[in-house]
Design a protein around this motif. Structure first.
Motif, PDB file in Angstrom:
ATOM      1  N   THR A 364       5.342  -0.654  -6.950  1.00  0.00           N
ATOM      2  CA  THR A 364       5.616  -0.073  -5.621  1.00  0.00           C
ATOM      3  C   THR A 364       6.939   0.526  -5.409  1.00  0.00           C
ATOM      4  N   HIS A 376       5.118   5.040   0.644  1.00  0.00           N
ATOM      5  CA  HIS A 376       5.111   4.415  -0.699  1.00  0.00           C
ATOM      6  C   HIS A 376       4.218   4.938  -1.526  1.00  0.00           C
ATOM      7  N   SER A 378       1.678   3.040  -4.808  1.00  0.00           N
ATOM      8  CA  SER A 378       1.670   1.797  -5.325  1.00  0.00           C
ATOM      9  C   SER A 378       0.575   1.689  -6.522  1.00  0.00           C
ATOM     10  N   VAL A 380      -1.498  -1.078  -9.582  1.00  0.00           N
ATOM     11  CA  VAL A 380      -1.819  -2.288 -10.142  1.00  0.00           C
ATOM     12  C   VAL A 380      -2.078  -1.905 -11.574  1.00  0.00           C
ATOM     13  N   VAL A 393      -5.444  -0.251 -12.689  1.00  0.00           N
ATOM     14  CA  VAL A 393      -6.704  -0.771 -12.136  1.00  0.00           C
ATOM     15  C   VAL A 393      -7.383   0.357 -11.140  1.00  0.00           C
ATOM     16  N   ALA A 396      -7.595   0.490  -7.249  1.00  0.00           N
ATOM     17  CA  ALA A 396      -6.304  -0.292  -6.454  1.00  0.00           C
ATOM     18  C   ALA A 396      -5.228   0.886  -6.239  1.00  0.00           C
ATOM     19  N   GLY A 397      -4.207   0.341  -5.778  1.00  0.00           N
ATOM     20  CA  GLY A 397      -3.045   1.147  -5.534  1.00  0.00           C
ATOM     21  C   GLY A 397      -3.401   2.324  -4.590  1.00  0.00           C
ATOM     22  N   GLY A 398      -2.320   3.212  -4.552  1.00  0.00           N
ATOM     23  CA  GLY A 398      -2.450   4.266  -3.603  1.00  0.00           C
ATOM     24  C   GLY A 398      -1.248   4.715  -2.882  1.00  0.00           C
ATOM     25  N   LEU A 399      -1.312   5.465  -1.896  1.00  0.00           N
ATOM     26  CA  LEU A 399      -0.181   6.046  -1.027  1.00  0.00           C
ATOM     27  C   LEU A 399      -0.287   5.631   0.457  1.00  0.00           C
ATOM     28  N   SER A 400       0.946   5.721   1.098  1.00  0.00           N
ATOM     29  CA  SER A 400       0.881   5.729   2.424  1.00  0.00           C
ATOM     30  C   SER A 400       0.008   6.868   3.171  1.00  0.00           C
TER      31      SER A 400
ATOM     32  N   CYS B  40       8.195  -8.647  -4.270  1.00  0.00           N
ATOM     33  CA  CYS B  40       8.329  -8.528  -2.807  1.00  0.00           C
ATOM     34  C   CYS B  40       8.350  -9.640  -1.973  1.00  0.00           C
ATOM     35  N   THR B  77      -0.277  -2.035   5.285  1.00  0.00           N
ATOM     36  CA  THR B  77       0.266  -0.835   4.668  1.00  0.00           C
ATOM     37  C   THR B  77       0.132  -0.693   3.000  1.00  0.00           C
ATOM     38  N   VAL B  78       0.023  -1.960   2.701  1.00  0.00           N
ATOM     39  CA  VAL B  78       0.114  -1.578   0.972  1.00  0.00           C
ATOM     40  C   VAL B  78      -0.734  -2.805   0.486  1.00  0.00           C
ATOM     41  N   HIS B  80      -3.664  -4.086   0.701  1.00  0.00           N
ATOM     42  CA  HIS B  80      -4.949  -3.978   0.683  1.00  0.00           C
ATOM     43  C   HIS B  80      -5.134  -3.117  -0.952  1.00  0.00           C
ATOM     44  N   GLN B  81      -4.160  -2.292  -1.148  1.00  0.00           N
ATOM     45  CA  GLN B  81      -4.203  -1.583  -2.409  1.00  0.00           C
ATOM     46  C   GLN B  81      -3.857  -2.603  -3.372  1.00  0.00           C
ATOM     47  N   ILE B  82      -2.948  -3.433  -3.215  1.00  0.00           N
ATOM     48  CA  ILE B  82      -2.888  -4.571  -4.152  1.00  0.00           C
ATOM     49  C   ILE B  82      -3.839  -5.524  -4.425  1.00  0.00           C
ATOM     50  N   ALA B  83      -4.240  -6.036  -3.231  1.00  0.00           N
ATOM     51  CA  ALA B  83      -5.239  -7.059  -3.423  1.00  0.00           C
ATOM     52  C   ALA B  83      -6.496  -6.642  -4.211  1.00  0.00           C
ATOM     53  N   ARG B  84      -6.686  -5.327  -4.176  1.00  0.00           N
ATOM     54  CA  ARG B  84      -7.994  -4.760  -5.074  1.00  0.00           C
ATOM     55  C   ARG B  84      -7.725  -4.581  -6.199  1.00  0.00           C
ATOM     56  N   GLY B  85      -6.549  -4.657  -6.760  1.00  0.00           N
ATOM     57  CA  GLY B  85      -6.186  -4.737  -8.324  1.00  0.00           C
ATOM     58  C   GLY B  85      -6.226  -6.254  -9.051  1.00  0.00           C
ATOM     59  N   TYR B  86      -6.784  -7.193  -8.222  1.00  0.00           N
ATOM     60  CA  TYR B  86      -6.952  -8.394  -9.174  1.00  0.00           C
ATOM     61  C   TYR B  86      -8.624  -8.786  -8.717  1.00  0.00           C
TER      62      TYR B  86
END
Ligand SMILES: Cc1cc2nc3c(=O)[nH]c(=O)nc-3n(C[C@H](O)[C@H](O)[C@H](O)COP(=O)(O)OP(=O)(O)OC[C@H]3O[C@@H](n4cnc5c(N)ncnc54)[C@H](O)[C@@H]3O)c2cc1C
Lengths: 424, 102
Positions: A364, A376, A378, A380, A393, A396-400, B40, B77-78, B80-86
């Protein structure tokens, strides 16, 4: 202290009881206390040193070699340049690594690595032997690629390694007249921190808008478009900073004149009151000691299950110095994550076991667009056994969606916590 | 170090739960996954930090929050994007690990 004495002192200092509590999981290393040397106390190296001690519960002796007495963080350093934070906010020391975690911290330059004798040569002549070694030397610049740039970092700062350069650029910005021109040059990708130059443009423009409203910021990008968070930065350049920032893609610098503060592009010459040239860069030159071929002559190819350099067994390379896996940026966040992967793998390898075969990494990067709004990016990454590399992945991940104040608070908390994770 | 017993127990538990891949537990796989989060959510994060430490929450609590992030039920903010990676299995390992390390 010679190596023998040092290791002896170390095994006595390792106060944790026998491995018996972990029967079934642990194996005792074949010979005494293994010694791992880590060179570079930045985001990758400091994290690796701490996690090697923590996860081995003191059973691996760790020496961290770093040329600078203090850690100075690049993240948040753009805010120092803009006058929103000061040097103390981005400076820390290595005390806790030694006092709490028992890392032997040696403030010295590593000169070379003798791969046959498995020894590091330090400035001043000391030699230190190792069982495994971790290199996280960051980047070195290639100013010779821009005519007139080499040797002129005082006149034309890069401020792409935080420290005296950060202060220098801050002073130059402050001294710049209202109505003056600040020119920022961005090298071709890959460079450390893809969104970093655009963040710098934003916070410098924020300073100009509030302090020198008639001044201009010229962003000269060697790349053909914004390299990260494109829509978010374009929105700031064309909106908030419309009257200040002029963004010019495909603007490779041919030469600079340090005396006259002139920058020559292919079709144009620019005169700036401040020239901030981020030079092309490569893996820290220490990696040349490995005698391996670098990817594109610049970056170290690694085995992603262990971070071992291909062609240099027992040598683990982290962070900016590595040739990245697909979509993996050169960031402090990723260097920290890779360091934990390497620490875990080294502990397994020293115990004669196979490292974790399914590691994951997160990245991130937060960027300030003004004094409080942040966006941000991000991602994974999962290790793909078939491709033998990390892949992002999907889904997953993305932007604000837009820069916002909540992430302004998270960005500062991130900077605090990653430092805690690596140094405390 | 207080983590020893719990670590060993976790190791054995995980080994039993994933009999096909016992080494996943012994090579510290769950610990390594959880370490993705502490960049984090640092283990020594201040209580007042906007990014709280995760160790010490119960497994059920953590899983519930991670699922809410993943589905979008809880605005983020972030996360959801991280949790979806697992995968579900990975989130279980992570939640188990943090719950066992108060
Ligand atoms: C302006 C700017 C903003 C950034 N913002 C962010 C951000 O918001 N988030 C983020 O994740 N990343 C950010 N980055 C990127 C981040 O700083 C780097 O990716 C990170 O520092 C890489 O870690 P590293 O361990 O590879 O190298 P470094 O952190 O640079 O550490 C290398 C260390 O090795 C030492 N060293 C090198 N050679 C030797 C030697 N021979 N002997 C002894 N010591 C040696 C150096 O002194 C240095 O301390 C930013 C970078 C910049 C320039």
């Amino acid at each position: 202290m010679n190596r023998r004495k040092f290791l002896k002192a170390f095994s006595l200092a390792a106060s944790t009881p026998a491995w018996s509590g972990l029967a079934g999981c642990a194996a005792t290393p074949a010979h005494g206390t293994p010694h791992v040397i880590v060179i570079g106390g930045g985001f990758g190296g400091a994290t690796a040193a701490k996690y090697l001690r923590m996860w081995s519960e003191g059973r691996i002796a760790v020496t961290l070699i770093e040329r600078e007495a203090h850690f100075v963080s690049c993240p948040i350093s753009n805010l120092v340049i803009a006058g929103l934070k000061n040097m103390a906010d981005i400076t820390a020391d290595y005390d806790k690594l030694s006092k709490r975690w028992g890392v032997r911290v040696v403030i010295r330059e590593a000169i070379s690595i003798d791969m046959d004798k498995r020894r590091v040569h330090l400035a001043g002549g000391e030699r230190l032997g190792f069982d495994r070694i971790v290199l996280s030397p960051g980047v070195d610049f290639m100013p010779e690629q821009v005519e007139g740039l080499a040797g002129n970092a005082e006149r034309i700062p890069h401020a792409w390694k935080a420290g005296p350069q950060t202060k220098l650029l801050r002073r130059q910005l402050e001294a710049m007249p209202d109505g003056g021109v600040f020119a920022l040059h961005i090298p071709k990708t890959p460079y450390r921190c893809p969104p970093g130059p655009y963040e710098r443009a934003c916070v410098v423009a924020h300073y100009l808008r509030t302090h020198k409203p008639r001044a201009k910021l010229l962003v000269l990008d060697s790349n053909s478009e914004i390299q990260s968070k494109k829509a978010l930065f374009a929105h700031a350049f064309d909106g908030l900073y419309r009257k200040i920032i002029e963004y010019r893609p495909d603007s490779t610098l041919v030469s600079v004149d340090a005396k006259g503060l002139r920058a020559e592009l292919e079709f144009d010459t620019i005169r700036g009151d401040v020239l901030n040239v981020i030079p092309p860069m490569r893996a820290g030159r220490l990696v040349d000691a490995l005698g391996i071929e670098l990817v594109n002559g610049r970056w170290v190819d690694v085995d992603w299950l262990t971070m071992e350099a291909r062609g240099a067994p027992g040598v683990h390379v982290l962070g900016d110095a590595t040739f990245p896996a697909p979509t993996m940026p050169k960031s402090g966040h990723i260097a920290n994550q890779q360091a934990k992967l390497a620490a875990a793998a080294i502990i397994e390898l020293l115990a004669g076991r196979t490292p974790d075969s399914a590691p994951m990494l997160i990245n991130t990067c937060y960027s300030f667009v003004d004094d409080r709004n942040v966006a941000h990016i991000s991602s994974v990454h999962r290790y793909d056994a078939g491709e033998k590399t990390f892949l992002p992945v999907a889904g997953a991940g993305g932007l604000s969606a837009a820069a916002n104040e909540a992430e302004g608070r998270y960005a500062l908390a991130w900077a605090q916590n990653i430092r805690t994770d690596m140094l405390d | 170090m207080t983590g020893q017993f719990t670590l060993a127990a976790l190791c054995l538990l995980a080994a039993a739960a994933h009999a096909s891949t016992p080494d996943a537990a012994c090579t510290g796989h769950a610990r390594n996954l959880a370490a993705n989060c502490t960049t984090c959510h640092a283990a020594d994060s201040h209580d007042a930090s906007p990014l709280p430490r995760l160790a010490g929450q119960t497994k059920a609590e953590l899983l519930q929050k991670l699922h809410a992030f993943r589905t979008g039920e809880r605005a983020a903010t972030v996360m959801h994007q991280i949790a979806r990676g697992y995968t579900e299995e990975q989130l279980e390992l992570i939640a188990t690990y943090f719950a066992a390390h108060p």
